[in-house]
Design an enzyme around this catalytic site. Structure first.
Site, PDB file in Angstrom:
ATOM      1  N   LYS A  92      -4.149  28.469  14.174  1.00 38.39           N
ATOM      2  CA  LYS A  92      -2.819  27.847  14.096  1.00 38.39           C
ATOM      3  C   LYS A  92      -1.760  28.749  14.738  1.00 38.39           C
ATOM      4  O   LYS A  92      -0.945  28.285  15.543  1.00 38.39           O
ATOM      5  CB  LYS A  92      -2.458  27.537  12.629  1.00 38.39           C
ATOM      6  CG  LYS A  92      -3.436  26.568  11.970  1.00 38.39           C
ATOM      7  CD  LYS A  92      -3.057  26.231  10.542  1.00 38.39           C
ATOM      8  CE  LYS A  92      -3.177  27.396   9.596  1.00 38.39           C
ATOM      9  NZ  LYS A  92      -4.544  27.927   9.462  1.00 38.39           N
ATOM     10  N   THR A  93      -1.792  30.033  14.376  1.00 39.99           N
ATOM     11  CA  THR A  93      -0.813  30.964  14.953  1.00 39.99           C
ATOM     12  C   THR A  93      -1.021  31.074  16.461  1.00 39.99           C
ATOM     13  O   THR A  93      -0.063  31.087  17.244  1.00 39.99           O
ATOM     14  CB  THR A  93      -0.972  32.356  14.304  1.00 39.99           C
ATOM     15  OG1 THR A  93      -0.856  32.198  12.896  1.00 39.99           O
ATOM     16  CG2 THR A  93       0.063  33.334  14.806  1.00 39.99           C
ATOM     17  N   THR A 186      -2.007  25.730   5.418  1.00 39.81           N
ATOM     18  CA  THR A 186      -3.391  25.569   4.984  1.00 39.81           C
ATOM     19  C   THR A 186      -3.458  24.438   3.958  1.00 39.81           C
ATOM     20  O   THR A 186      -4.527  24.053   3.536  1.00 39.81           O
ATOM     21  CB  THR A 186      -3.888  26.861   4.295  1.00 39.81           C
ATOM     22  OG1 THR A 186      -2.908  27.267   3.348  1.00 39.81           O
ATOM     23  CG2 THR A 186      -4.112  27.977   5.308  1.00 39.81           C
ATOM     24  N   ARG A 245     -11.617  33.727  13.565  1.00 40.98           N
ATOM     25  CA  ARG A 245     -11.151  35.028  13.067  1.00 40.98           C
ATOM     26  C   ARG A 245     -12.331  35.828  12.512  1.00 40.98           C
ATOM     27  O   ARG A 245     -12.465  37.026  12.764  1.00 40.98           O
ATOM     28  CB  ARG A 245     -10.103  34.856  11.963  1.00 40.98           C
ATOM     29  CG  ARG A 245      -9.860  36.166  11.212  1.00 40.98           C
ATOM     30  CD  ARG A 245      -8.815  36.078  10.133  1.00 40.98           C
ATOM     31  NE  ARG A 245      -7.510  35.930  10.709  1.00 40.98           N
ATOM     32  CZ  ARG A 245      -6.600  35.055  10.294  1.00 40.98           C
ATOM     33  NH1 ARG A 245      -6.882  34.245   9.287  1.00 40.98           N
ATOM     34  NH2 ARG A 245      -5.441  34.973  10.871  1.00 40.98           N
TER      35      ARG A 245
HETATM   36  N1  LIG Z   1      -9.860  28.370  19.603  1.00 34.08           N
HETATM   37  C1  LIG Z   1      -9.904  29.698  19.664  1.00 34.08           C
HETATM   38  N2  LIG Z   1     -10.436  30.315  20.734  1.00 34.08           N
HETATM   39  C2  LIG Z   1     -10.533  31.658  20.764  1.00 34.08           C
HETATM   40  N3  LIG Z   1     -10.092  32.479  19.797  1.00 34.08           N
HETATM   41  C3  LIG Z   1      -9.527  31.923  18.705  1.00 34.08           C
HETATM   42  C4  LIG Z   1      -9.403  30.508  18.606  1.00 34.08           C
HETATM   43  N4  LIG Z   1      -8.813  30.230  17.428  1.00 34.08           N
HETATM   44  C5  LIG Z   1      -8.574  31.404  16.827  1.00 34.08           C
HETATM   45  N5  LIG Z   1      -9.009  32.419  17.590  1.00 34.08           N
HETATM   46  C6  LIG Z   1      -8.941  33.844  17.231  1.00 34.08           C
HETATM   47  O1  LIG Z   1      -9.009  33.950  15.824  1.00 34.08           O
HETATM   48  C7  LIG Z   1      -8.005  34.816  15.314  1.00 34.08           C
HETATM   49  C8  LIG Z   1      -7.257  34.123  14.208  1.00 34.08           C
HETATM   50  O2  LIG Z   1      -6.511  33.055  14.737  1.00 34.08           O
HETATM   51  P1  LIG Z   1      -5.081  32.653  14.150  1.00 34.08           P
HETATM   52  O3  LIG Z   1      -4.350  33.862  13.664  1.00 34.08           O
HETATM   53  O4  LIG Z   1      -4.418  31.827  15.171  1.00 34.08           O
HETATM   54  O5  LIG Z   1      -5.498  31.774  12.909  1.00 34.08           O
HETATM   55  P2  LIG Z   1      -4.563  30.982  11.885  1.00 34.08           P
HETATM   56  O6  LIG Z   1      -5.134  29.610  11.767  1.00 34.08           O
HETATM   57  O7  LIG Z   1      -3.141  31.091  12.274  1.00 34.08           O
HETATM   58  O8  LIG Z   1      -4.820  31.749  10.544  1.00 34.08           O
HETATM   59  P3  LIG Z   1      -3.801  31.903   9.264  1.00 34.08           P
HETATM   60  O9  LIG Z   1      -3.688  30.554   8.666  1.00 34.08           O
HETATM   61  O10 LIG Z   1      -4.564  32.863   8.389  1.00 34.08           O
HETATM   62  O11 LIG Z   1      -2.524  32.471   9.794  1.00 34.08           O
HETATM   63  C9  LIG Z   1      -7.134  35.216  16.498  1.00 34.08           C
HETATM   64  O12 LIG Z   1      -7.385  36.563  16.794  1.00 34.08           O
HETATM   65  C10 LIG Z   1      -7.616  34.414  17.671  1.00 34.08           C
HETATM   66  O13 LIG Z   1      -7.883  35.280  18.738  1.00 34.08           O
END
Ligand SMILES: Nc1ncnc2c1ncn2[C@@H]1O[C@H](COP(=O)(O)OP(=O)(O)OP(=O)(O)O)[C@@H](O)[C@H]1O
Length: 365
Positions: A92-93, A186, A245
């Site tokens: 998401k981030t 989430t 992640r």
């Molecule tokens: N589709 C993707 N392709 C490649 N790498 C990804 C992908 N999605 C996530 N990642 C990797 O996974 C890690 C976590 O992603 P991210 O921080 O965006 O998750 P999030 O959904 O925002 O988590 P949270 O809800 O805990 O903040 C990042 O380092 C990113 O590099």
């Protein structure tokens, strides 16, 4: 528009060690939780895809988002507000950063728990420049007054600044330039309908298939400059709980093992040995998951047991059990959620090497 670089305002998402404001920092011992400390966040940031085309998997959301962004760019206007929902670590981030980069806009980052008062949000909103993207992580944790302020800002591009106090207070409307909110949650179900309705596009991120995680791992290994063998990538992917992640984190731990105890190559044997050291089993369960199963089966006879009681039994916050362990355990068919609480399903007993009770002894029958 501007340089597309991220500008941090009210704290990075995950920037506070106590992410949920509950006095309980995420333990750094777990491989499945959001990044808790600075080196871990930096390691994560280094592997983030920067553009939509680098973002692996989530084909439906990627296609839909690409349309929203291209259309906005074509019209020369800020796109509709975007809500991204899904379990932690699915991107998401990363997508919020990609949205800003694709728009050539700068990104402001804040989070629900970082905004204690409506005034905090008013300050962020009133400093936005035209076309900027405001990322609000954990948007479901915004305080009610801030939420209300946000509806108006999102819909009418206006904030009402309150001047004075008590009976003499008056609201002075301050108009804002067009901007785009990207909210991440989430727990989409916790968002009040009026806030949810202000988002013109909602993308739900789902767990990744193993072959998609393999692609994430190959990409990350390339960026880290480590020799990852195909069989090792498949092994790590299969233990990564459908979550990039976790895949990246396991990759880094396997790299450590290969460097310190192996010959530097990330082989299948190195992957298996490293994951044994870090207590990640063949199904991708870690210590927290196994404690949840253990408590459910051994202490509560398979349930049903309420979330809070279960969380106390494993020494965790209910939110951690609910958002970190449960989605995966439910998806794997190890536990079930009923109106009376959590229950262990037969595969949970089998996973712990315990005899599966007869259906009449539990509620899952
Ligand atoms: N589709 C993707 N392709 C490649 N790498 C990804 C992908 N999605 C996530 N990642 C990797 O996974 C890690 C976590 O992603 P991210 O921080 O965006 O998750 P999030 O959904 O925002 O988590 P949270 O809800 O805990 O903040 C990042 O380092 C990113 O590099």
């Amino acid at each position: 528009m501007r340089d597309g670089g991220a500008r941090l305002e009210v704290g990075e998402p995950g920037g506070d060690a106590d992410r949920y404001g509950d006095g309980e920092p995420y333990g750094s011992e777990s491989l499945v939780r959001p990044a808790a400390d600075e080196p871990e966040r930096a390691a994560e940031a280094a592997l983030r895809p920067r553009r939509l085309e680098e973002f692996v998997g989530q084909r439906v959301v990627r296609d839909q988002l690409s349309l929203v962004l291209q259309a906005a760019l074509g019209r020369g206007l800020a796109p509709d507000h975007v809500l991204l929902s899904g379990p932690p670590g699915l991107g998401k981030t990363t997508l919020a950063m990609i949205i800003a980069a694709e728009l050539g806009a700068s990104l402001r980052v804040t989070s629900g728990p970082a905004i204690q008062h409506a005034g905090d949000l008013a300050a962020v909103l009133s400093s936005l420049e035209e076309g900027e993207v405001l990322f609000i992580d954990e948007i479901h944790r915004l305080a009610r007054p801030a939420e209300e302020l946000l509806y108006v800002a999102m819909e009418d591009f206006r904030v009402d600044v309150i001047v004075g106090k008590g009976a003499g207070a008056s609201a002075i409307p301050l108009s804002l330039p067009p901007f785009t909110v990207v909210g991440a949650t989430t727990r989409a179900g916790l968002l009040p309908a009026p806030l949810r309705d202000r988002f013109g596009f909602t993308g739900h991120l789902d767990f990744y298939a193993d072959d998609e995680l393999e692609r994430v791992l190959v990409r990350s290994a390339g960026l880290l400059g480590v020799p990852l063998e195909g069989t090792a990538a498949a092994e790590i992917a299969s233990r990564s709980r459908g979550t990039p992640r976790i895949a990246n984190r396991l990759l880094r731990r396997v790299r450590d093992w290969a460097q310190v105890r192996g010959d530097g190559r990330l082989s299948l044997a190195a992957a298996r040995s490293a994951l044994q050291v870090y207590e990640v089993d063949e199904r991708g369960l870690d210590r927290l998951d196994r404690s949840v199963l253990d408590a459910l089966c051994r202490r509560f006879g398979g349930g049903p047991v309420g979330l809070t009681t279960l969380a106390v039994a494993v020494g965790e916050e209910p939110e951690t059990v609910e958002t970190v362990a449960e989605p995966f355990l439910v998806r794997e068919g190890l536990i079930g959620r009923t109106s009376r609480g959590r229950v262990a399903l037969p595969p949970a007993w089998e996973h712990l090497g315990l005899p599966v009770p007869a259906p009449s002894d539990t509620l899952f029958g």
